[in-house]
Write an enzyme that holds these catalytic residues in place. Structure first.
Site, PDB file in Angstrom:
ATOM      1  N   LYS A 114       0.834  -1.219   0.000  1.00  7.05           N
ATOM      2  CA  LYS A 114       0.000   0.000   0.000  1.00  7.05           C
ATOM      3  C   LYS A 114       0.866   1.266   0.000  1.00  7.05           C
ATOM      4  O   LYS A 114       0.493   2.280  -0.595  1.00  7.05           O
ATOM      5  CB  LYS A 114      -0.943  -0.005   1.206  1.00  7.05           C
ATOM      6  N   LYS A 216      -4.781 -12.727  -6.779  1.00 12.05           N
ATOM      7  CA  LYS A 216      -5.828 -12.539  -5.765  1.00 12.05           C
ATOM      8  C   LYS A 216      -6.961 -11.653  -6.254  1.00 12.05           C
ATOM      9  O   LYS A 216      -6.719 -10.624  -6.882  1.00 12.05           O
ATOM     10  CB  LYS A 216      -5.154 -11.889  -4.544  1.00 12.05           C
ATOM     11  N   LYS A 219     -10.428  -5.639  -4.366  1.00 15.52           N
ATOM     12  CA  LYS A 219     -11.183  -4.452  -4.798  1.00 15.52           C
ATOM     13  C   LYS A 219     -10.359  -3.526  -5.672  1.00 15.52           C
ATOM     14  O   LYS A 219     -10.851  -2.951  -6.626  1.00 15.52           O
ATOM     15  CB  LYS A 219     -11.663  -3.675  -3.566  1.00 15.52           C
TER      16      LYS A 219
HETATM   17  P1  TYM Z   1     -10.405  -6.603   3.977  1.00 14.63           P
HETATM   18  O1  TYM Z   1     -11.547  -5.679   3.879  1.00 14.63           O
HETATM   19  O2  TYM Z   1      -9.225  -6.346   3.126  1.00 14.63           O
HETATM   20  O3  TYM Z   1     -10.843  -8.072   3.700  1.00 14.63           O
HETATM   21  C1  TYM Z   1     -11.909  -8.638   4.419  1.00 14.63           C
HETATM   22  C2  TYM Z   1     -11.776 -10.130   4.487  1.00 14.63           C
HETATM   23  O4  TYM Z   1     -11.844 -10.681   3.166  1.00 14.63           O
HETATM   24  C3  TYM Z   1     -10.718 -11.528   2.974  1.00 14.63           C
HETATM   25  N1  TYM Z   1     -10.313 -11.499   1.564  1.00 14.63           N
HETATM   26  C4  TYM Z   1     -10.004 -12.588   0.859  1.00 14.63           C
HETATM   27  N2  TYM Z   1      -9.980 -13.885   1.206  1.00 14.63           N
HETATM   28  C5  TYM Z   1      -9.643 -14.769   0.244  1.00 14.63           C
HETATM   29  N3  TYM Z   1      -9.345 -14.402  -1.033  1.00 14.63           N
HETATM   30  C6  TYM Z   1      -9.366 -13.109  -1.425  1.00 14.63           C
HETATM   31  N4  TYM Z   1      -9.097 -12.778  -2.684  1.00 14.63           N
HETATM   32  C7  TYM Z   1      -9.697 -12.133  -0.448  1.00 14.63           C
HETATM   33  N5  TYM Z   1      -9.811 -10.774  -0.487  1.00 14.63           N
HETATM   34  C8  TYM Z   1     -10.182 -10.408   0.775  1.00 14.63           C
HETATM   35  C9  TYM Z   1      -9.632 -10.979   3.878  1.00 14.63           C
HETATM   36  O5  TYM Z   1      -8.670 -11.967   4.174  1.00 14.63           O
HETATM   37  C10 TYM Z   1     -10.445 -10.582   5.086  1.00 14.63           C
HETATM   38  O6  TYM Z   1     -10.690 -11.695   5.926  1.00 14.63           O
HETATM   39  N6  TYM Z   1      -7.528  -6.094   7.928  1.00 14.63           N
HETATM   40  C11 TYM Z   1      -8.798  -6.719   7.570  1.00 14.63           C
HETATM   41  C12 TYM Z   1      -9.973  -6.067   8.275  1.00 14.63           C
HETATM   42  C13 TYM Z   1      -9.846  -6.120   9.747  1.00 14.63           C
HETATM   43  C14 TYM Z   1      -9.908  -7.274  10.564  1.00 14.63           C
HETATM   44  C15 TYM Z   1      -9.720  -6.823  11.896  1.00 14.63           C
HETATM   45  C16 TYM Z   1     -10.118  -8.614  10.289  1.00 14.63           C
HETATM   46  C17 TYM Z   1      -9.612  -5.065  10.576  1.00 14.63           C
HETATM   47  N7  TYM Z   1      -9.556  -5.482  11.860  1.00 14.63           N
HETATM   48  C18 TYM Z   1      -9.737  -7.707  12.981  1.00 14.63           C
HETATM   49  C19 TYM Z   1     -10.139  -9.513  11.382  1.00 14.63           C
HETATM   50  C20 TYM Z   1      -9.949  -9.043  12.684  1.00 14.63           C
HETATM   51  C21 TYM Z   1      -8.915  -6.591   6.055  1.00 14.63           C
HETATM   52  O7  TYM Z   1      -7.975  -6.320   5.414  1.00 14.63           O
HETATM   53  O8  TYM Z   1     -10.085  -6.690   5.524  1.00 14.63           O
END
Ligand code: TYM
Length: 351
Positions: A114, A216, A219
């Site tokens: 990022k 992967k 978004k």
């Molecule tokens: P975020 O919004 O990037 O992603 C949310 C969840 O979706 C999963 N994910 C995927 N899993 C498999 N294949 C993919 N292509 C894929 N794209 C997204 C992510 O692994 C995630 O589980 N940092 C976290 C948000 C967060 C969080 C937390 C999660 C903030 N605090 C505490 C758990 C516990 C995140 O990046 O979300």
């Protein structure tokens, strides 16, 4: 009766949910509701790390809550809340940062990725550290992005969660969370935080691939199938997915773009259908057009019912705000207990 284990997870409010979010996280959230004490939230503070448009952020929070409910999260069973509705998280984030090293944060893969984007650097090889410190004030990497893992660790630790269902891309953040928990416990000689682990019903962590042949679905990658996609859009996306010229010799290894389609098929189809297409690949009779039609059909079976419920719920602010109000209260109650313990442990005490 033994107390249920605590589950916590969240998704950033950065746009509509896609199949990666669904298979990596949300579908597991739904399946865990009956057997665990579950808390699920929308990470709006984490979304701020990429400086979103304020109105858009607000809309995204609402959309994700609607998508949570539409996918089957039940506010009667699980605690649903918005991260910023629990201000205790922000205070503990400040406190925990006192035990987190800048170096370990700078080394995380998601930060490097990022930070590169914020600085407009394309190649992997460039040394980004010197550019981060560099004096060009138009090009800065915000400190919130660096401390993203601290905030995520606090989300988890403040609820003393044992299990955190996330996709494969979040495992490094979970590893850091465990390290921070151990460090805090041992520095103060307490046993305050459990060490949380990812949860996949006994299977491996999920990585949902994109439709563009890349690793992967994400978004920001423009390679997503969204839960909200209508039938026509979804079919079109799948039919346009990147493939190759097809197998020429029996048993030939499968190229990455085609393997991606098989992975999606494995997530959405039956084992018989997957076997049919795997066999067809192996004996060179496969037609990618048929594979894609099948894949679109099977994805639609999962997403269309969810899409309909999302559309209903998006206009139902009353249902959304009710779920969130009750959830925020429960989440705050538990968070404030942990915060009080953390403050006391660190020496912030009343006279
Ligand atoms: P975020 O919004 O990037 O992603 C949310 C969840 O979706 C999963 N994910 C995927 N899993 C498999 N294949 C993919 N292509 C894929 N794209 C997204 C992510 O692994 C995630 O589980 N940092 C976290 C948000 C967060 C969080 C937390 C999660 C903030 N605090 C505490 C758990 C516990 C995140 O990046 O979300």
């Amino acid at each position: 009766m033994a107390e249920k284990e605590i589950v916590l997870s969240g998704i950033r409010a950065t746009g509509n949910l896609h199949l990666g979010n669904y298979y990596g996280a949300l579908s597991k959230f739904v399946r865990m509701q009956d057997d665990y004490d579950c808390l699920y939230f929308v990470a709006d503070l984490h979304a701020l790390t990429t400086n979103p448009d304020p109105d858009k952020l607000h809309e995204n929070v609402r959309n994700i809550v609607a998508e949570y409910l539409a996918a089957g999260l039940d506010p009667e069973k699980s605690t649903l809340f918005v991260q910023s509705d629990v201000p205790e998280i922000s205070e503990m984030y400040l406190l925990l940062n006192m035990h987190v090293g800048i170096g370990e944060l700078m080394r995380t893969a998601s930060f490097k990725d990022k930070a590169r984007k914020q600085l407009g650097i394309k190649s992997d090889s460039e040394n980004i550290e010197s550019q981060i410190i560099g004096s060009d004030s138009n090009k800065r990497v915000n400190a919130g992005l660096l401390t993203y893992p601290t905030l995520m660790a606090v989300d988890i630790l403040i609820q003393k969660a044992n299990k955190v269902p996330v996709g494969k891309d979040q495992e490094q953040h979970l590893e850091l969370t465990r390290r921070f928990a151990r460090r805090f416990n041992s520095f103060y000689g307490v046993d305050l935080f459990p060490e949380p682990e990812n949860f996949n019903f006994g299977g491996n962590a999920v990585k949902v691939p994109g439709l563009d042949g890349s690793g992967k679905m994400g978004k920001s990658e423009g390679n997503c199938i969204y839960l909200i996609d209508d039938e026509k859009t979804l079919r079109k996306k799948v039919m346009r997915a990147v493939t190759d010229e097809g197998p020429k010799t029996p048993g030939q290894p499968v190229s990455q773009p085609v393997e991606n389609l098989f992975t999606l098929l494995e997530l959405t189809s039956t084992p018989e259908i997957v076997k049919h297409y795997r066999d067809a690949y192996a004996d060179c009779s496969i037609r990618y057009g048929d594979l894609k039609k099948q894949l679109a059909e099977d994805i639609l079976k999962v997403t269309l019912p969810i899409r309909e419920r999302i559309l209903d719920l998006q206009g139902d602010d009353a249902a959304i705000s009710k779920a969130l109000r009750i959830g925020a209260e429960k989440a705050r109650e538990r968070a404030s207990k942990t915060l009080a313990e953390v403050r006391h442990t660190m020496g912030i005490r009343k006279f």
